[in-house]
Design an enzyme around this catalytic site. Structure first.
Site, PDB file in Angstrom:
ATOM      1  N   SER A  65       1.399  -1.164  -0.162  1.00 58.81           N
ATOM      2  CA  SER A  65       0.017  -0.841   0.330  1.00 58.81           C
ATOM      3  C   SER A  65       0.886   1.166   0.109  1.00 58.81           C
ATOM      4  O   SER A  65       0.219   2.511  -0.385  1.00 58.81           O
ATOM      5  CB  SER A  65      -1.148   0.243   1.453  1.00 58.81           C
ATOM      6  OG  SER A  65      -1.899  -1.072   1.328  1.00 58.81           O
TER       7      SER A  65
ATOM      8  N   GLU B 182     -10.758   6.675   1.478  1.00 56.27           N
ATOM      9  CA  GLU B 182      -9.672   5.516   1.373  1.00 56.27           C
ATOM     10  C   GLU B 182     -10.413   4.376   2.963  1.00 56.27           C
ATOM     11  O   GLU B 182     -11.360   4.345   3.677  1.00 56.27           O
ATOM     12  CB  GLU B 182      -8.300   4.535   2.114  1.00 56.27           C
ATOM     13  CG  GLU B 182      -8.442   3.523   2.016  1.00 56.27           C
ATOM     14  CD  GLU B 182      -6.908   3.181   2.599  1.00 56.27           C
ATOM     15  OE1 GLU B 182      -6.307   2.549   3.091  1.00 56.27           O
ATOM     16  OE2 GLU B 182      -6.603   3.911   4.281  1.00 56.27           O
TER      17      GLU B 182
ATOM     18  N   HIS C 131      -6.821  -9.931   3.888  1.00 57.71           N
ATOM     19  CA  HIS C 131      -5.804 -10.708   4.395  1.00 57.71           C
ATOM     20  C   HIS C 131      -6.704 -11.721   5.146  1.00 57.71           C
ATOM     21  O   HIS C 131      -5.834 -12.807   4.978  1.00 57.71           O
ATOM     22  CB  HIS C 131      -5.190  -9.513   5.060  1.00 57.71           C
ATOM     23  CG  HIS C 131      -4.374  -8.584   4.237  1.00 57.71           C
ATOM     24  ND1 HIS C 131      -3.081  -9.273   4.134  1.00 57.71           N
ATOM     25  CD2 HIS C 131      -3.839  -7.424   4.054  1.00 57.71           C
ATOM     26  CE1 HIS C 131      -2.313  -8.296   2.965  1.00 57.71           C
ATOM     27  NE2 HIS C 131      -3.215  -6.982   3.137  1.00 57.71           N
TER      28      HIS C 131
ATOM     29  N   HIS D 116      -4.178  -2.062  -4.913  1.00 54.39           N
ATOM     30  CA  HIS D 116      -4.231  -3.083  -5.449  1.00 54.39           C
ATOM     31  C   HIS D 116      -5.099  -4.101  -5.137  1.00 54.39           C
ATOM     32  O   HIS D 116      -6.060  -3.855  -4.077  1.00 54.39           O
ATOM     33  CB  HIS D 116      -2.877  -3.323  -5.383  1.00 54.39           C
ATOM     34  CG  HIS D 116      -3.076  -3.412  -3.342  1.00 54.39           C
ATOM     35  ND1 HIS D 116      -3.574  -4.705  -2.258  1.00 54.39           N
ATOM     36  CD2 HIS D 116      -2.330  -2.658  -2.305  1.00 54.39           C
ATOM     37  CE1 HIS D 116      -3.307  -4.119  -1.097  1.00 54.39           C
ATOM     38  NE2 HIS D 116      -3.123  -2.974  -1.109  1.00 54.39           N
TER      39      HIS D 116
ATOM     40  N   HIS E 229      -1.663  -9.599  -0.599  1.00 54.88           N
ATOM     41  CA  HIS E 229      -1.766  -9.171  -1.903  1.00 54.88           C
ATOM     42  C   HIS E 229      -1.167  -9.923  -3.216  1.00 54.88           C
ATOM     43  O   HIS E 229      -1.001 -10.660  -3.605  1.00 54.88           O
ATOM     44  CB  HIS E 229      -1.039  -7.277  -2.334  1.00 54.88           C
ATOM     45  CG  HIS E 229      -1.586  -6.953  -0.965  1.00 54.88           C
ATOM     46  ND1 HIS E 229      -0.114  -5.957  -0.916  1.00 54.88           N
ATOM     47  CD2 HIS E 229      -2.009  -6.842  -0.114  1.00 54.88           C
ATOM     48  CE1 HIS E 229      -0.559  -4.739   0.820  1.00 54.88           C
ATOM     49  NE2 HIS E 229      -1.926  -5.495   0.821  1.00 54.88           N
TER      50      HIS E 229
END
Length: 491
Positions: free
Chosen positions: A91, A271, A280, A320, A435
């Site tokens: 990030s 965000e 995750h 991402h 990611h």
């Protein structure tokens, strides 16, 4: 006839905001029109970890007849996300690309690849132009993505130093998460302790608003940091766990619009950081809820756009993808039932907190744990055959439960096992817990939105955002495409 078509094409090129479409292949070539006024109200929405699969999963779990606002935007694009030194980004590097239009190394906050040169962010440029600026996030305000828009650091781990840069940033509106860098442990680890961040912000002229009432009392022109309840990482709760009395991402976005609107315009970055955290953890239900919450924030910007269509630009994208989410798996084949995830009533993180409590109290038996699975995940319920636990499921869960009840630091294997069963039944697959390099979507509407169609690197998106706002600047010498070192021949 051919001359008429050429004349018409030239006329279209001269009209502000027009594009020429090749009907044979469906591509639109956006023209650069110097006379078109720049966007004065610029929204950048970043769904952290949000790929196309995450967007579609959220849509699939909406009530019948509902739709996502972001997917209704007329301009779409596709962005590659590589860092300069890694094919799979983090990030920090991705946020830097979006905030500055420059590529950099993973872990780096708005600095060049040498980790010495600072890169000017769109927030800093907007402030120089007299615009007001805002940064909103559902994770810690000093987390990598928001930090890239107001701070500069060679390492994202220096979060106390990053948080201390808030006060001198000139940002008018910080909102959402708290500052993890202000936690005692983080201050103790810092190379230099700058002091209590709240005190620094107050001394620097900021108002601190800790709830909706206090935020509503703030008048436009007064810089403010707004946050409510936060967890152990300074983040807001997952959307599905949130207290209804707390402000959500949409509420913070709406208040930001009220406080930032002025004749010279504003830039606001919003965000949805908890999307990434859910990915995750391979927590599909939490992903869907947080994407939906993020989308409600987009609706706030769209409401503003309808009143200011010629001067507003809304761009929605991601930094991402995370988790390699697939909507379909081998076990389910073509029989996918994503709405089974609606049986999950709390995030996997919140359930893990419960399991940790069971371990410490040592009063919960396996049959009691199974009862909890029916309450919180629907698993074991006789009302749907897809939720019934087989004898094999029960054996696997009992082994995981017994292991998880062992004294710390034994890991919690029970909670992930529960989540995995529900995911499989719903037809959800995960490729990883980190990611990926999968390109991410772009959705846009408003002034110069056509610039964001097509396929391009994340650095180009950052550059086009600045161009759309009328900011001039150098192009990125590193276009953001990962270039592996050439293979060396064997000695």
């Amino acid at each position: 006839m051919q001359r008429t078509w050429i004349t018409l094409s030239l006329l279209l090129l001269l009209l502000p905001g027009c594009s020429v479409r090749n009907t044979a292949i469906g591509d639109a070539v956006e023209t650069s029109v110097p006379t078109a006024p720049p966007a004065r109200h610029v929204f950048l929405f970043i769904g952290d970890g949000m790929g196309l699969a995450q967007v579609e999963l959220a849509r699939a779990l909406l009530p019948e007849g509902d739709s996502l606002a972001m997917t209704s935007l007329p301009v779409t694009g596709l962005v590659s996300t590589h860092a300069l030194d890694h094919y799979i980004t983090d990030s920090a590097a991705a946020g830097t690309a979006l905030a500055t239009g420059h590529g950099t190394m993973v872990g780096t906050i708005a600095m060049g690849s040498n980790r010495l040169d600072t890169l000017k962010t769109i927030v800093e440029i907007a402030e120089t132009a007299g615009m007001r600026t805002g940064i909103v996030t559902s994770v810690g305000i000093d987390n990598a993505t928001p930090a890239c828009f107001y701070a500069h650091s060679p390492s994202r781990t220096r979060i106390h130093d990053i948080a201390s840069q808030m006060v001198g940033s000139g940002v008018d509106y910080f909102a959402g998460g708290y500052a993890e860098g202000n936690f005692p442990l983080m201050r103790a680890r810092a190379e230099l302790d700058y002091g209590d961040i709240d005190s620094l912000m107050l001394a620097g002229g900021y108002r601190i608003a800790r709830n909706a009432r206090e935020l509503r009392e703030v008048q436009p022109g007064k810089p403010v940091w707004a946050y409510g309840q936060y967890g152990r990482s300074a983040a807001m709760a997952f959307a599905m766990d949130a207290d209804s009395r707390e402000m959500d991402l949409a509420a913070y976005t709406g208040e930001g619009i009220r406080l930032l609107e002025n004749p010279k315009g504003f830039f606001m970055m919003v965000e949805g950081g908890k999307i990434d955290w859910a990915c995750h953890g391979n927590d599909a239900a939490a992903v869907a809820h947080d994407v939906a919450s993020f989308d409600r924030a987009v609706r706030q910007a769209l409401a503003f756009y309808r009143s200011h269509p010629s001067s507003t630009l809304i761009v929605v994208t991601a930094d991402h993808e995370c988790g390699g989410l697939s909507l379909g798996n081998t076990a389910g084949g073509y029989e996918s039932r994503p709405r089974l995830l609606l049986n999950q009533k709390l995030s996997l993180e919140r359930f893990m907190d419960k399991v940790a409590l069971w371990r410490s109290e040592r009063r919960v038996t396996f049959p009691m744990a199974l009862d909890s699975l029916e309450v919180f995940f629907g698993l074991g319920s006789p009302r749907d055959s897809a939720l019934v636990l087989s004898a094999r499921n029960r054996r696997e869960l009992q082994v995981a439960f017994t292991s998880s009840m062992a004294p710390f630091p034994a890991p919690d294997r029970f909670s992930p096992a529960v989540s995995a069963i529900l995911n499989r039944r719903a037809g959800i697959g995960w490729g990883s817990r980190v990611h990926t390099a999968v390109p991410v979507p772009v959705f846009a509407i408003g002034a110069h939105a056509g610039m964001f169609s097509g396929s391009y690197p994340n650095t180009v998106l950052g550059q086009r955002l600045m161009q759309a706002a009328g900011f001039s600047g150098a192009t990125d010498p590193h276009p953001g495409e990962f270039s592996p070192a050439p293979a060396r021949s064997a000695p």
